[in-house]
Write an enzyme that holds these catalytic residues in place. Structure first.
Site, mmCIF file in Angstrom:
data_model
loop_
_atom_site.group_PDB
_atom_site.id
_atom_site.type_symbol
_atom_site.label_atom_id
_atom_site.label_comp_id
_atom_site.label_asym_id
_atom_site.label_seq_id
_atom_site.Cartn_x
_atom_site.Cartn_y
_atom_site.Cartn_z
ATOM 1 N N ARG A 162 0.861 -1.188 0.000
ATOM 2 C CA ARG A 162 0.000 0.000 0.000
ATOM 3 C C ARG A 162 0.889 1.226 0.000
ATOM 4 O O ARG A 162 1.436 1.599 1.036
ATOM 5 C CB ARG A 162 -0.895 -0.033 1.249
ATOM 6 C CG ARG A 162 -2.126 0.894 1.165
ATOM 7 C CD ARG A 162 -2.722 1.108 2.551
ATOM 8 N NE ARG A 162 -1.920 2.051 3.303
ATOM 9 C CZ ARG A 162 -1.755 2.036 4.630
ATOM 10 N NH1 ARG A 162 -2.351 1.138 5.365
ATOM 11 N NH2 ARG A 162 -0.992 2.946 5.224
ATOM 12 N N HIS A 211 -3.796 4.815 4.439
ATOM 13 C CA HIS A 211 -4.893 3.837 4.522
ATOM 14 C C HIS A 211 -6.161 4.395 3.863
ATOM 15 O O HIS A 211 -6.759 3.768 2.999
ATOM 16 C CB HIS A 211 -5.156 3.475 5.986
ATOM 17 C CG HIS A 211 -6.396 2.675 6.187
ATOM 18 N ND1 HIS A 211 -6.506 1.368 5.760
ATOM 19 C CD2 HIS A 211 -7.593 2.996 6.738
ATOM 20 C CE1 HIS A 211 -7.728 0.922 6.057
ATOM 21 N NE2 HIS A 211 -8.395 1.885 6.643
ATOM 22 N N TYR A 257 3.649 6.174 11.109
ATOM 23 C CA TYR A 257 4.004 4.820 11.551
ATOM 24 C C TYR A 257 4.892 4.039 10.581
ATOM 25 O O TYR A 257 5.165 2.879 10.790
ATOM 26 C CB TYR A 257 2.743 4.009 11.891
ATOM 27 C CG TYR A 257 1.683 3.965 10.793
ATOM 28 C CD1 TYR A 257 1.804 3.078 9.723
ATOM 29 C CD2 TYR A 257 0.578 4.804 10.830
ATOM 30 C CE1 TYR A 257 0.839 3.024 8.727
ATOM 31 C CE2 TYR A 257 -0.397 4.766 9.832
ATOM 32 C CZ TYR A 257 -0.251 3.872 8.788
ATOM 33 O OH TYR A 257 -1.200 3.827 7.796
HETATM 34 C C1 LIG Z 1 -14.985 -5.313 11.708
HETATM 35 C C2 LIG Z 1 -14.121 -4.117 11.573
HETATM 36 N N1 LIG Z 1 -13.147 -3.884 12.470
HETATM 37 C C3 LIG Z 1 -12.360 -2.795 12.355
HETATM 38 C C4 LIG Z 1 -12.547 -1.920 11.324
HETATM 39 C C5 LIG Z 1 -11.630 -0.703 11.185
HETATM 40 N N2 LIG Z 1 -10.742 -0.950 10.030
HETATM 41 C C6 LIG Z 1 -11.011 -0.431 8.828
HETATM 42 S S1 LIG Z 1 -9.897 -0.894 7.691
HETATM 43 C C7 LIG Z 1 -9.004 -1.785 8.801
HETATM 44 C C8 LIG Z 1 -7.753 -2.496 8.398
HETATM 45 C C9 LIG Z 1 -7.988 -3.545 7.365
HETATM 46 O O1 LIG Z 1 -6.769 -3.956 6.809
HETATM 47 P P1 LIG Z 1 -6.701 -4.960 5.602
HETATM 48 O O2 LIG Z 1 -7.693 -6.056 5.804
HETATM 49 O O3 LIG Z 1 -5.282 -5.362 5.432
HETATM 50 O O4 LIG Z 1 -7.211 -4.118 4.344
HETATM 51 P P2 LIG Z 1 -6.533 -2.830 3.660
HETATM 52 O O5 LIG Z 1 -7.117 -1.627 4.334
HETATM 53 O O6 LIG Z 1 -5.077 -2.922 3.824
HETATM 54 O O7 LIG Z 1 -6.960 -2.864 2.236
HETATM 55 C C10 LIG Z 1 -9.596 -1.703 10.062
HETATM 56 C C11 LIG Z 1 -9.077 -2.366 11.263
HETATM 57 C C12 LIG Z 1 -13.587 -2.187 10.411
HETATM 58 N N3 LIG Z 1 -13.809 -1.412 9.331
HETATM 59 N N4 LIG Z 1 -14.349 -3.301 10.534
#
Ligand SMILES: Cc1ncc(C[n+]2csc(CCOP(=O)(O)OP(=O)(O)O)c2C)c(N)n1
Ligand SMILES: [Mg+2]
Length: 365
Positions: A265, A269, A278
């Site tokens: 990435r 985010h 970070y």
């Molecule tokens: C059930 C849930 N827990 C926490 C969140 C907050 N949250 C949003 S994105 C994220 C990280 C997800 O990372 P990843 O699965 O690697 O996907 P990426 O964002 O890297 O595409 C979190 C913890 C959420 N949206 N849904």
């Protein structure tokens, strides 16, 4: 002594392996013989165009957010090949079950740019795609789309339809029970489903090494009873090839597959994040050398299939398409705030009836 001998004699009852797929090196040279579809120059151009469009669209969406005209937005910067490569291997009748970062797959499937902007602008009408009507909406809860996708694939199996469910999520989602449960169910029932984990190394600020003790994400499929493959997630040719194979197997009744697309990435985010808090600029810089758009462009240039003029023309076409979509988005009459209560309940509970009335400007007296 005796116990040591006993353990030495324990038989091995299973061995597993995980393969990794790559065709294009970061400099655009070919590591090995490309799959047959790579001789189709129109297809390679389409893949390239889709990745360039996505990158330009992301840039515009962030600019809209920064100027108060979009709520929030999740860019695909650095991981454009995953969305595009996977979606390009799907048949129209298949069903995509995306996460919030799979814009590129949805655009390939025919979702309009203004629909994506509407969604991120807080208007749920954007999630009611005019194009691929059976594809699922953006899923913001992490991993909750995986059981939905298993359900879709179960329906295909019960109805004896030769269709495939394609479920996309991130590395972070692979730590969620939803994803394990969906994989377990899919493996048990040999469902026509392809799980795609975009391993972009980060779940917001959580790095992969704090996400799992597993050497690869691909091997998580083994415990669920099906093959997991690791793919160079910056190589769109490898992604399309892996996805096409997995989908063909699923269509033939051979059950699920799991694809781990290893990428990075390069952006924040979302627009609510500042990744410089970070991770170091040097880390990010190192990964720019591997990014997917320049990689395919280098391949096309090496093959003398692509020129500077082609690049300029493509940039202008994308610009025009994006600007027209933004105009349509901005010209869309916003929904009235009270519509947030619509479609939640068949009969709106009493507590909400009053709130709805208040928002709509009707007062009791
Ligand atoms: C059930 C849930 N827990 C926490 C969140 C907050 N949250 C949003 S994105 C994220 C990280 C997800 O990372 P990843 O699965 O690697 O996907 P990426 O964002 O890297 O595409 C979190 C913890 C959420 N949206 N849904
Ligand atoms: Mg991630």
């Amino acid at each position: 002594m005796a116990s040591r001998r006993a353990s030495e004699e324990l038989p091995v009852i299973a061995r597993f392996e995980v393969r990794r797929r790559n065709y294009l090196a970061p400099d655009g040279s070919a590591n090995r013989l490309l799959p047959a579809f790579a001789t189709d120059s129109k297809l390679l151009f389409a893949l390239y165009r889709a990745m360039v469009l996505l990158r330009q669209f992301d840039r515009k969406a962030v600019a809209l957010q920064r100027t108060g005209r979009l709520g929030t937005y999740a860019v695909s910067l650095g991981q454009e090949a995953v969305s595009v490569g996977i979606a390009s291997a799907m048949q129209e009748e298949d069903v995509l079950v995306p996460s919030y970062r799979d814009n590129g797959a949805l655009i390939w499937r025919g979702v309009k740019l203004e629909e994506i902007l509407l969604f991120w602008g807080g208007d749920e009408r954007g999630n009611d795609f005019s194009g691929p009507v059976h594809d699922f909406p953006f899923c913001v809860p992490v991993g909750s789309q995986a059981p939905h996708a298993a359900g879709v694939a179960y329906a295909f199996k019960l109805r004896k339809e030769r269709r495939v469910a394609v479920c996309m999520f991130g590395d972070g989602a692979t730590s969620k029970g939803d994803v394990y449960e969906a994989m377990n169910f899919a493996g048990t029932h040999k469902l026509p489903i392809v799980f795609v984990a975009t391993n972009n190394q980060w779940a917001i600020s959580v790095p992969l090494r704090l996400q799992t003790g597993s050497e690869t994400l691909a091997q998580k499929a083994i415990a669920a009873g099906f093959t997991g493959e690791q793919v160079d997630g910056n190589d769109v040719v490898a992604l399309r090839a892996a996805a096409a194979e997995a989908m063909a197997a699923a269509r033939e009744g051979k059950g699920p597959r799991f694809i781990e697309a290893v990428t990075y990435r390069l952006g924040d985010h979302t627009t609510s994040d500042d990744a410089s808090r970070y991770r170091s600029a040097e880390d990010v810089q190192a990964h720019w050398k591997e990014e997917p758009v320049a990689r395919l462009r280098s391949y096309l240039v090496r093959q003398k299939m692509w020129s500077k003029a082609d690049e300029e023309q493509l940039a202008a076409e994308c610009h025009e398409r994006i600007e027209a979509a933004v105009e349509r988005y901005l010209a869309t009459e916003p929904r009235r705030p009270e519509t947030m209560f619509d479609h939640l309940y068949a009969d709106l509970p009493e507590a909400y009836v009053a709130q709805r009335r208040e928002l709509s400007g009707e007062h009791d007296g």
